[in-house]
Scaffold this motif. Structure first.
Motif, mmCIF file in Angstrom:
data_model
loop_
_atom_site.group_PDB
_atom_site.id
_atom_site.type_symbol
_atom_site.label_atom_id
_atom_site.label_comp_id
_atom_site.label_asym_id
_atom_site.label_seq_id
_atom_site.Cartn_x
_atom_site.Cartn_y
_atom_site.Cartn_z
ATOM 1 N N ALA A 92 0.840 -1.199 0.000
ATOM 2 C CA ALA A 92 0.000 0.000 0.000
ATOM 3 C C ALA A 92 0.876 1.249 0.000
ATOM 4 C CB ALA A 92 -0.922 -0.013 1.211
ATOM 5 N N ALA A 93 1.996 1.202 0.734
ATOM 6 C CA ALA A 93 2.910 2.346 0.763
ATOM 7 C C ALA A 93 3.561 2.576 -0.595
ATOM 8 C CB ALA A 93 3.983 2.124 1.828
ATOM 9 N N MET A 94 3.580 1.527 -1.449
ATOM 10 C CA MET A 94 4.116 1.657 -2.809
ATOM 11 C C MET A 94 3.055 2.130 -3.787
ATOM 12 S SD MET A 94 6.192 -1.954 -3.039
ATOM 13 C CE MET A 94 7.252 -2.527 -1.704
ATOM 14 N N GLY A 95 1.832 2.311 -3.295
ATOM 15 C CA GLY A 95 0.752 2.762 -4.156
ATOM 16 C C GLY A 95 -0.088 1.654 -4.745
ATOM 17 N N VAL A 96 0.096 0.417 -4.282
ATOM 18 C CA VAL A 96 -0.690 -0.718 -4.777
ATOM 19 C C VAL A 96 -1.963 -0.809 -3.953
ATOM 20 C CG1 VAL A 96 -0.723 -3.196 -5.200
ATOM 21 C CG2 VAL A 96 1.404 -1.922 -5.460
ATOM 22 N N SER A 97 -3.122 -0.704 -4.619
ATOM 23 C CA SER A 97 -4.385 -0.718 -3.901
ATOM 24 C C SER A 97 -4.696 -2.109 -3.369
ATOM 25 C CB SER A 97 -5.525 -0.256 -4.812
ATOM 26 O OG SER A 97 -5.797 -1.241 -5.795
ATOM 27 N N GLU A 98 -5.501 -2.171 -2.319
ATOM 28 C CA GLU A 98 -5.870 -3.458 -1.735
ATOM 29 C C GLU A 98 -6.707 -4.278 -2.713
ATOM 30 O OE1 GLU A 98 -7.682 -5.183 2.469
ATOM 31 O OE2 GLU A 98 -7.144 -3.070 2.245
ATOM 32 N N ARG A 99 -7.438 -3.604 -3.605
ATOM 33 C CA ARG A 99 -8.271 -4.308 -4.575
ATOM 34 C C ARG A 99 -7.413 -5.145 -5.524
ATOM 35 N NH1 ARG A 99 -9.779 -2.929 -9.668
ATOM 36 N NH2 ARG A 99 -8.908 -0.833 -9.423
ATOM 37 N N GLU A 100 -6.250 -4.618 -5.881
ATOM 38 C CA GLU A 100 -5.378 -5.313 -6.827
ATOM 39 C C GLU A 100 -4.169 -5.968 -6.161
ATOM 40 O OE1 GLU A 100 -4.759 -1.673 -8.948
ATOM 41 O OE2 GLU A 100 -5.849 -2.415 -10.708
ATOM 42 N N GLY A 101 -4.007 -5.700 -4.859
ATOM 43 C CA GLY A 101 -2.787 -6.093 -4.178
ATOM 44 C C GLY A 101 -2.499 -7.577 -4.176
ATOM 45 N N ASP A 102 -3.497 -8.385 -3.865
ATOM 46 C CA ASP A 102 -3.272 -9.832 -3.773
ATOM 47 C C ASP A 102 -2.831 -10.391 -5.130
ATOM 48 O OD1 ASP A 102 -3.135 -12.412 -2.971
ATOM 49 O OD2 ASP A 102 -5.257 -12.659 -2.515
ATOM 50 N N GLU B 132 11.629 -4.688 -3.682
ATOM 51 C CA GLU B 132 11.794 -4.797 -5.131
ATOM 52 C C GLU B 132 10.449 -4.800 -5.858
ATOM 53 O OE1 GLU B 132 14.193 -8.247 -5.796
ATOM 54 O OE2 GLU B 132 15.912 -7.437 -4.706
ATOM 55 N N ALA B 133 9.378 -5.066 -5.126
ATOM 56 C CA ALA B 133 8.039 -5.043 -5.741
ATOM 57 C C ALA B 133 7.678 -3.648 -6.233
ATOM 58 C CB ALA B 133 6.994 -5.538 -4.745
ATOM 59 N N LYS B 134 8.324 -2.628 -5.671
ATOM 60 C CA LYS B 134 8.009 -1.255 -6.072
ATOM 61 C C LYS B 134 8.311 -1.034 -7.555
ATOM 62 C CE LYS B 134 8.682 3.549 -4.709
ATOM 63 N NZ LYS B 134 9.330 4.466 -3.713
ATOM 64 N N ALA B 135 9.409 -1.598 -8.019
ATOM 65 C CA ALA B 135 9.753 -1.441 -9.436
ATOM 66 C C ALA B 135 8.719 -2.124 -10.315
ATOM 67 C CB ALA B 135 11.134 -2.023 -9.702
ATOM 68 N N TRP B 136 8.235 -3.291 -9.875
ATOM 69 C CA TRP B 136 7.205 -3.984 -10.654
ATOM 70 C C TRP B 136 5.880 -3.248 -10.598
ATOM 71 C CZ3 TRP B 136 9.174 -6.851 -14.045
ATOM 72 C CH2 TRP B 136 10.310 -7.623 -13.795
ATOM 73 N N ALA B 137 5.600 -2.589 -9.468
ATOM 74 C CA ALA B 137 4.361 -1.803 -9.374
ATOM 75 C C ALA B 137 4.373 -0.668 -10.397
ATOM 76 C CB ALA B 137 4.199 -1.251 -7.963
ATOM 77 N N LYS B 138 5.537 -0.065 -10.569
ATOM 78 C CA LYS B 138 5.639 1.012 -11.560
ATOM 79 C C LYS B 138 5.426 0.464 -12.964
ATOM 80 C CE LYS B 138 8.691 4.615 -13.307
ATOM 81 N NZ LYS B 138 10.020 5.274 -13.195
ATOM 82 N N ILE B 139 5.983 -0.711 -13.239
ATOM 83 C CA ILE B 139 5.830 -1.322 -14.562
ATOM 84 C C ILE B 139 4.385 -1.708 -14.826
ATOM 85 C CG2 ILE B 139 6.386 -3.409 -15.879
ATOM 86 C CD1 ILE B 139 9.212 -3.228 -14.675
ATOM 87 N N VAL B 140 3.721 -2.216 -13.807
ATOM 88 C CA VAL B 140 2.353 -2.695 -13.992
ATOM 89 C C VAL B 140 1.353 -1.548 -14.012
ATOM 90 C CG1 VAL B 140 0.491 -4.050 -12.938
ATOM 91 C CG2 VAL B 140 2.829 -4.961 -13.013
#
Length: 459
Positions: free
Chosen positions: A337-347, A362-370
């Motif tokens: 959530a702190a990386m900006g990934v919503s709970e709706r899409e997080g899982d 490292e998930a932060k970089a993938w969050a930006k890509i996705v």
């Protein structure tokens, strides 16, 4: 009898992995025995002790999962040490010495030149009251030594005096008190060294077990003698092997890369750090433990090597990777959530990318890509440009779902004849901007049709 254990760090620097090893041995043993764990700051060194270091040590331990039942600071317990010192002085067991550090060093060198052990000869015991007064009139201030019980009637004729104890880790251990110098308990400035406050606190707090590094074995013999001189019960001692770097160097507070604050900041999981700190140098596999309770079940003092163990950061990377790859979404929800990934899409996002993360950050970089805007590399040649055009034209209508990727790649393969790497690599480059990464199928619903179309058009 309730087990009471303690961890007594000096707040003069950051906690490193070797310190954590000692803290965990005490914490896990106390937990397994349903006992009490005391965090006791050895902060009597007024020049070097810092409250900010003490606060950092508490944060580091809490990150691992160690939460003391009691916290004490030796700087607030000076009156207890003063009383103990007076008791020893009255009994003739704590005596003043006036040698300077340079004089003591010269004495040691003379003994070494004669092939003798560098043991203090108790010369200060021979000083008369008048001689002590003269030395103090010169401006000398005494440091105070404890008179070890290694003689019968004449302190200047020490004889072999074995002090034996059943070490919790090393088994039967024997130290000859005649091989040791009378330890300095009080400095010339009146401040206490570690030894006396430690004994006084252990006695007053009812500490039953003391587990520490094997560099303290001879200290144990000295402290046992002080316990007995004060009429206190001697705890059960255990001495574990020490950790070194891969190069064989001892760990210290200057080992910045292995400081817990650094490891935490670098994104390591606390159980990866704790698992390696405890299991390295112990027989059996080094594997990530689920929690401290599971780690306590693995703790086996009889299985600890008696020689130093090397702490290999590569092992820590492996353990961390194994933990991250198995972590459920619930364990990382707040960090995502702190990386900006919503709970709706997080899982769905975490399940898609965790196998490509050695560390959770490292998930932060993938969050930006996705979910973000990325720079898609231009096609390498005309063939790749035509491939992207075909992929865009064949993209199924509507928002992508679980079956979209299979249907889409099947259509591309049928039209272009591309398969294997020739199919998936240019598609991955167009979708993520990279040539490696998580499986594309689960990413498509997260990226969404609009972003897919924009990326396929790029270049």
């Amino acid at each position: 009898m309730t087990a009471i254990l303690r961890f007594a760090p000096s707040p003069t620097g950051r906690l490193h992995i070797g310190n954590l090893r000692t803290a965990l041995f005490n914490w896990l043993f106390a937990a397994r025995e349903n006992g009490t764990f005391v965090l006791r700051f050895d902060d009597t060194d007024r020049e070097r002790s810092r409250r900010e270091y003490a606060d950092l040590i508490e944060r580091d331990l809490a990150w691992i999962g160690i939460r003391p039942h009691r916290t004490a600071r030796q700087s607030e317990r000076i009156a207890l040490y003063d009383a103990a010192a007076e008791k020893l002085k009255s009994a003739g067991l704590l005596y003043p010495c006036y040698e300077t550090p340079d004089e003591l060093d010269r004495k040691r060198k003379r003994l070494a030149a004669r092939g003798l052990p560098p043991v203090y000869g108790r010369e200060a015991l021979k000083l008369s009251k008048g001689e002590r007064a003269e030395l103090e009139a010169e401006g000398r201030r005494p440091h105070w030594r404890f008179l070890l019980p290694n003689f019968r009637t004449e302190p200047f004729s020490p004889q072999r005096t074995d002090l034996a104890f059943d070490d919790l880790i090393r088994g039967e251990t024997v130290i000859d008190l005649a091989s040791l110098s009378d330890p300095v308990l009080i400095r010339a400035d009146g401040s206490y060294l570690y030894t006396l406050p430690s004994v006084v606190d252990d006695a007053e707090m009812g500490v039953t077990h003391v587990i520490r590094g094997d560099d303290h074995v001879t200290n144990t013999a000295v402290q046992a003698a002080i316990f007995e001189a004060l009429g206190a019960r001697v705890p059960r001692f255990g001495h574990h092997n020490l950790l070194t770097t891969v190069g064989g160097e001892g760990l210290s507070k200057r080992s910045g890369a292995l400081a817990l604050e650094t490891l935490r900041g670098d994104g390591y999981e606390p159980m990866a750090v704790a698992s390696l700190a405890v299991l390295v140098g112990m027989s059996g596999a080094i594997e990530p433990m689920a929690d401290l309770e599971a780690l306590a079940a693995r703790l086996d003092f009889s299985a600890i090597s008696h020689s130093a163990s090397k702490f290999d950061p590569a092992e820590l990377d492996r353990l961390n990777r194994e933990i991250v790859h198995q972590m459920p979404y619930e364990a990382v929800r707040d960090r995502l959530a702190a990386m900006g990934v919503s709970e709706r899409e997080g899982d769905a996002f975490w399940q898609a990318v965790r196998a490509n993360c050695d560390k959770v950050p490292e998930a932060k970089a993938w969050a930006k890509i996705v979910f973000g805007e990325i720079r898609v590399p231009a096609p390498e040649d005309e063939a790749e440009r035509e491939f992207r055009a075909a992929a865009l034209r064949l993209l199924p209508e509507g928002e992508p779902g679980p079956e979209t990727f299979k249907a889409w790649t099947g259509a591309i393969k049928a039209e272009t004849g591309a398969k294997g790497k020739a199919l998936f690599l240019p598609l991955r480059r167009a979708i993520t901007g990279l040539e490696h990464g998580p499986e594309l199928g689960p990413l498509l619903p997260l990226i969404g049709r609009e972003r897919l179309v924009e990326r396929l058009k790029a270049g």
